[in-house]
Design a protein around this motif. Structure first.
Motif, short mmCIF file in Angstrom:
data_model
loop_
_atom_site.label_atom_id
_atom_site.label_comp_id
_atom_site.label_asym_id
_atom_site.label_seq_id
_atom_site.Cartn_x
_atom_site.Cartn_y
_atom_site.Cartn_z
N ALA A 2 0.81 -1.23 0.00
CA ALA A 2 0.00 0.00 0.00
C ALA A 2 0.83 1.27 0.00
CB ALA A 2 -0.94 0.01 1.21
N VAL A 3 2.03 1.22 0.57
CA VAL A 3 2.80 2.45 0.77
C VAL A 3 4.05 2.49 -0.11
CG1 VAL A 3 3.94 3.93 2.47
CG2 VAL A 3 1.96 2.56 3.14
N LEU A 4 4.85 1.44 -0.06
CA LEU A 4 6.13 1.47 -0.77
C LEU A 4 5.97 1.32 -2.28
CD1 LEU A 4 8.39 -0.65 1.64
CD2 LEU A 4 7.92 1.81 1.68
N GLU A 5 5.20 0.32 -2.70
CA GLU A 5 5.09 0.06 -4.15
C GLU A 5 4.55 1.25 -4.95
OE1 GLU A 5 3.08 -3.48 -5.25
OE2 GLU A 5 4.46 -4.81 -4.16
N PRO A 6 3.50 1.96 -4.49
CA PRO A 6 3.01 3.09 -5.28
C PRO A 6 3.95 4.29 -5.30
CG PRO A 6 1.33 2.27 -3.75
CD PRO A 6 2.63 1.68 -3.34
N SER A 7 4.93 4.32 -4.41
CA SER A 7 5.83 5.47 -4.31
C SER A 7 6.86 5.46 -5.42
CB SER A 7 6.55 5.46 -2.95
OG SER A 7 5.62 5.49 -1.89
N HIS A 8 7.50 6.61 -5.60
CA HIS A 8 8.59 6.72 -6.56
C HIS A 8 9.94 6.62 -5.88
CE1 HIS A 8 6.28 8.28 -10.20
NE2 HIS A 8 5.37 8.17 -9.25
N GLY A 9 10.03 7.14 -4.66
CA GLY A 9 11.29 7.09 -3.92
C GLY A 9 11.05 7.13 -2.43
N VAL A 10 11.77 6.28 -1.68
CA VAL A 10 11.57 6.20 -0.23
C VAL A 10 12.92 6.06 0.45
CG1 VAL A 10 10.52 4.93 1.68
CG2 VAL A 10 9.33 5.07 -0.52
N VAL A 11 13.14 6.89 1.47
CA VAL A 11 14.29 6.74 2.36
C VAL A 11 13.77 6.26 3.71
CG1 VAL A 11 16.20 7.90 3.55
CG2 VAL A 11 15.57 8.60 1.23
N VAL A 12 14.36 5.20 4.24
CA VAL A 12 14.04 4.74 5.59
C VAL A 12 15.33 4.83 6.41
CG1 VAL A 12 13.17 2.87 7.02
CG2 VAL A 12 12.32 3.14 4.68
N THR A 13 15.30 5.62 7.48
CA THR A 13 16.52 5.85 8.22
C THR A 13 16.29 5.81 9.72
OG1 THR A 13 18.42 7.35 8.50
CG2 THR A 13 16.26 8.37 8.19
N SER A 14 17.31 5.45 10.46
CA SER A 14 17.27 5.41 11.92
C SER A 14 18.68 5.15 12.42
CB SER A 14 16.33 4.30 12.41
OG SER A 14 16.51 4.06 13.78
N ALA A 15 18.93 5.51 13.67
CA ALA A 15 20.23 5.22 14.28
C ALA A 15 20.34 3.75 14.67
CB ALA A 15 20.45 6.11 15.49
N THR A 16 19.21 3.05 14.73
CA THR A 16 19.22 1.63 15.13
C THR A 16 18.48 0.78 14.10
OG1 THR A 16 17.23 1.99 16.48
CG2 THR A 16 19.36 2.17 17.59
N LEU A 17 18.52 1.17 12.85
CA LEU A 17 17.77 0.45 11.82
C LEU A 17 18.35 -0.95 11.59
CD1 LEU A 17 15.46 0.87 9.76
CD2 LEU A 17 17.20 1.50 8.10
N LYS A 18 19.64 -1.04 11.50
CA LYS A 18 20.30 -2.31 11.20
C LYS A 18 20.38 -3.20 12.43
CE LYS A 18 24.85 -3.95 9.68
NZ LYS A 18 26.22 -3.49 9.34
N GLY A 19 20.74 -2.61 13.56
CA GLY A 19 20.84 -3.38 14.78
C GLY A 19 21.95 -4.41 14.73
N ALA A 20 22.02 -5.22 15.77
CA ALA A 20 23.08 -6.23 15.86
C ALA A 20 22.85 -7.38 14.89
CB ALA A 20 23.16 -6.76 17.29
N GLU A 21 21.62 -7.53 14.40
CA GLU A 21 21.30 -8.67 13.53
C GLU A 21 21.72 -8.43 12.08
OE1 GLU A 21 19.13 -7.38 15.73
OE2 GLU A 21 19.37 -9.00 17.18
N GLY A 22 22.01 -7.20 11.70
CA GLY A 22 22.45 -6.92 10.35
C GLY A 22 21.31 -6.49 9.44
N TRP A 23 21.61 -6.41 8.15
CA TRP A 23 20.66 -5.86 7.18
C TRP A 23 19.45 -6.75 6.96
CZ3 TRP A 23 20.57 -1.04 6.36
CH2 TRP A 23 21.74 -0.26 6.34
#
Length: 886
Positions: free
Chosen positions: A622-643
């Motif tokens: 509903a949100v990502l596919e209809p978009s043209h460009g999306v940045v998702v960012t955070s200081a803890t996005l990746k975490g210890a588990e990785g990408w």
């Protein structure tokens, strides 16, 4: 004194003195709560400030008011008490000042407040001369928004990474020290605004940007450049209101001129956040009485000067509604979805409509995750095509809430009220669907029949008193009988330790009585859904036929009704899908359960709930596919588990085109400036020991402590045991869920006083930005294991068991630890009061941070010794001593 003890007198004497009115004080509910005397009467300086300076914030403490008014800052409680009359005099003197900018409308409001018995009214009116000409009413002073042409589609351009870096340099200012990670992120984010390859394949960037690299300006640089050159709008989405406020403040760098900034940057929230002028008019004309009527007048005063009408996190001081806690400001917003749009006399001045229209023309819209997702899911006009999701680690939780469904008694009775309107002795502004669409019903015969059928069918929904009837074993109608069966089965399967609080059970292996009740409730909902669908079609036909009475305002009202009906029909469809599964095979995409919501054994809702097992699937669709460009960012996005974790929690895993990945480490030296202390001798469940530990740690640090709890009950118990002790030591203690103040204001008060401490729950773990000495110690009461709910159990099973729990806990630990270091020069300690801290979870903390396992006495001594230092001797730490949790 607010936030402190009772000075040099005992509590009993303080209460006796408080009863001798009038007194001048600051924040009556807070002081009264501390004294155990909540109905404190007198002259509250917060109310006077709200009258003299509406739409202006001041930290609601004596120190905060002194700073705002340019008075000497008190150094102790005695000086603060002596300053109260001086603050009152300074505020009253503002009224005498010919240059007082908020003079217009003051006499009218003050006169009305005098009739309502406002304690300050006479003192204010002594300084206000009656205007020579009658003052304009609030509603005539508010500007009208203008209808404009639909915005054109953005031009197709590419943002040059070098240009993005130059824009970043301009934002950071001359002489600013260049930050390599910030420069790299700005260049990387520029590619998100390139033309997408094909529909359903947006440019997606996941950016793990460590605290301190300056990620806000890093994405604002290319975003503002694209909006300027392409003529489009970029939506900046946050999870917390605190970050929305920070982004709004950062926008001054982009557009220093206030008028240009107002035009090019708009803050957007859900409708329930904004003042409803129709509700306010009703309150001012007799809908409110007593203290509530005073609140309505002060809000009306604010409404004339507000920037955007936002009552929740905007320029209405967060402490103002808390002064009238029994009156509740929520009645002044549109929380029931009953807006009549163009049928409202104040439609052209509506804050919500103005914000929505301003957002269509803006360069940047600062919104929140929920609003962005709802607009995208409902394909609303102006849904964003370029989005930056800051606080991206919360996307999973936001999607989980947005795409969930709940067939509960409270939800169902609201639907009844929305359709049927007032019943019996019910009064007020509320109007049912028939009253809102009367002219349509008289024009279109088929639409009129559908409307009448919908109203009649909605009477099968539960009505006032439904909880009492179910408790007495006498439910009325199919929905109440359904909730009665839900209640019976939930109690039958509940665990004994659930007594007193909300309980739930999996919707599986249901008995025949619930299956039968679900079938009857499904029939009742279908009887409502069918005429609503017919009514929607007839309203669309009315727009096409354009009868004589359909002027611009009527058209807008019909369009609004179609939109509202669409939302309600979506809700009904979700409810019917849930009921249709009862007694049959479960849907592997969803988790369904039965729940009874309670507070201290008092039931307040019953129902069936459904969540996606993986809510990032509808997020991606509903949100990502209809978009043209999306940045998702955070200081803890990746975490210890990785990408892999980042892609799974943001919806990137479900996208056809892989996401680009960017990582910039924090420039802060965590190893030199922080350390983690695991206290080993506090037994879980021992509240006296837990309270004693908090008190000793706060005393050792001299305040500046953020205490984080996983349960409100324990927070309140600890606060009750240590508040007086700390107050006697001159250390103020504030507490979420205890003090009658909104969370944002509590954080402001905490930030303003280095010796203060603050206790709270999850909202503080994720939404506190307190740089400097005001926050130098974070104490977490225990390992924040997830609550063993039905939903969590299903996701844990799907994700492989213990590993899923570990991911959740590491994320919470990382967020809690992240409160410590917000800028260069910060330092502090993170204390966990739990011996059972599994060694595998220590990767939640930055690499190189020392972790010491030690008893409370040694932890206190270590804190008393001063800030963390690499030279301090390490305590013994044996990973084998730590207990892994299976």
């Amino acid at each position: 004194m607010p936030g402190g003890g009772v000075g040099t007198v005992g509590r009993g004497e303080a209460v006796a003195r408080a009863a001798e009115t009038p007194h001048i004080f600051l924040n009556g509910p807070l002081i009264g709560g501390r004294l155990g005397y909540p109905e404190l009467s007198g002259l509250d300086l917060l109310e006077l400030f709200a009258f003299v300076h509406p739409a202006r914030f001041a930290v609601p403490t004596v120190k905060g008011f002194a700073k705002t008014l340019g008075l000497a800052t008190p150094t102790n409680d005695m000086e603060a008490a002596a300053l109260l009359p001086e603050i009152a005099g300074a505020l009253l003197d503002r009224i005498d000042d010919p240059a007082w900018p908020e003079r217009e409308g003051a006499w009218m409001v003050a006169s009305t407040l005098q009739r309502h018995g406002w304690p300050w009214a006479n003192l204010v009116l002594e300084r206000l001369a009656m205007p020579e000409r009658a003052e304009r009413s609030l509603f005539s002073r508010l500007p009208e928004w203008e209808e404009g042409a639909e915005p054109s589609f953005p031009r197709t351009i590419k943002v040059d990474p070098a240009a993005a870096k130059r824009r970043l340099d301009a934002l950071t200012g001359q002489g600013a020290e260049p930050r390599e990670g910030q420069q790299q992120m700005a260049a990387e984010a520029a590619g998100v605004f390139d033309p997408r390859e094909a529909p359903g394949r947006p440019n997606l960037l996941l950016a793990d940007a460590g605290t301190g690299i300056g990620k806000t300006l890093a994405y604002l640089a290319p975003a503002s450049l694209w909006a300027e050159e392409a003529g489009g709008t970029v939506w900046i989405s946050t999870y917390t209101k605190a970050l929305q406020r920070q982004l709004d403040a950062e926008s001054e760098r982009l557009f220093p001129d206030p008028q240009e900034r107002k035009r090019r940057i708009v803050v957007r929230k859900g409708r329930e956040n904004y003042l409803c002028l129709l509700n306010l008019e009703d309150a001012m004309q007799g809908g409110f009485a007593g203290r509530a009527a005073i609140l309505a007048q002060l809000v009306a005063r604010w409404a004339a000067y507000t920037k955007d009408g936002d009552m929740v996190g905007g320029d209405l001081p967060g402490w103002l509604p808390s002064l009238f806690r029994r009156a509740g400001a929520t009645a002044l917003t549109d929380r029931r979805g009953e807006c009549v749009y163009a049928g409202c006399a104040h439609y052209r001045r509506c804050f919500i409509e103005r914000a929505e229209r301003a957002g269509r023309e803006a360069d940047l819209v600062i919104a929140n995750h929920a609003l962005v997702m709802v607009n995208a899911a409902r394909a609303k006009p102006g849904a964003p095509t370029r989005i930056v999701f800051d606080e991206g680690h919360h996307l999973f939780d936001a999607a989980d809430s947005t795409f969930a469904a709940a067939l509960t008694g409270r939800e169902a009775i609201e639907l009844r009220r929305w359709i049927v309107g007032p019943e019996g002795k019910s009064r007020g502004r509320r109007r049912g669907l028939e009253a809102r669409l009367m002219d349509v019903a008289s024009y279109d015969e088929e639409g009129g029949r559908a409307l009448a059928d919908a109203v009649e069918a909605a009477k099968s929904l539960n009505s006032d008193g439904w909880l009492g009837r179910i408790g007495e074993g006498d439910p009325w109608g199919p929905l109440e009988k359904l909730f009665a069966e839900v209640r019976s089965m939930t109690y039958a399967r509940a665990k004994a330790e659930d007594a007193g609080y909300g309980i739930e059970t999996e919707l599986a292996e249901v008995d025949g009585a619930l299956v039968s009740a679900a079938g009857n409730a499904l029939d009742a909902l279908e009887a409502i859904a069918k005429p609503l669908a017919t009514l929607s079609r007839r309203l669309e036909a009315v727009l096409e036929e354009a009868p004589d009475w359909l002027d611009a305002q009527a058209r807008a009202r019909v369009e609004g009704s179609i939109l509202s009906l669409g939302w309600r029909r979506e809700t009904l469809a979700a409810w019917m899908a849930m009921l249709g599964r009862i007694g049959g095979p479960s849907d592997p995409d969803f988790v369904d359960w039965l729940a009874i919501n309670r507070i201290e054994a008092r039931e307040y809702d019953i129902g069936i709930r459904r969540h996606w097992l993986d809510p990032t699937r509808p997020l991606a669709k509903a949100v990502l596919e209809p978009s043209h460009g999306v940045v998702v960012t955070s200081a803890t996005l990746k975490g210890a588990e990785g990408w892999d974790r980042a892609e799974a929690r943001t919806g990137a895993l479900h996208m056809e085109k892989p996401a680009d990945l960017f990582e910039a480490k924090s420039p802060f030296d965590y190893a030199a400036n922080t350390e983690v202390l695991v206290v080993t001798d506090i037994r879980q469940g021992d509240i006296p020991a837990l309270a004693g530990a908090y008190a000793r740690l706060i005393e050792a640090a001299g305040g500046g402590t953020l205490g984080l709890f996983t349960a409100i009950k324990r927070l309140r118990a600890v606060h009750a045991r240590i508040a007086d002790r700390l107050a006697r030591a001159g250390l103020r203690l504030y507490a979420q869920h205890v003090d009658p103040i909104d969370t944002g204001t509590l954080v402001d008060m905490f930030r303003d006083e280095p010796k203060a401490s603050l206790l709270g729950t999850d909202a503080l773990r994720d939404g506190v930005d307190v740089p400097g000495q005001s926050l130098r110690l974070v104490v977490m009461e225990r390992v924040p294991w997830p609550r063993p709910t039905v939903l969590h159990a299903a996701r844990r099973l799907a994700a492989g068991g213990r590993h899923y729990d570990d991911e959740v806990v590491r994320a919470k630990l990382a967020q809690g630890f992240g409160r410590l270091i917000r800028r260069q020069g910060d330092h502090g300690r993170f204390v966990l009061l739990s011996a059972a801290m599994p060694s595998r979870l220590l990767t939640a903390f930055p690499e190189g941070v020392a972790v010491h396992r030690l008893p409370l006495d040694q932890a206190v001594a270590r804190i008393e010794s001063g800030p963390p230092s690499a030279k301090q001797p390490s305590s013994s730490f044996e990973e084998n001593d730590l207990i892994d949790r299976d």
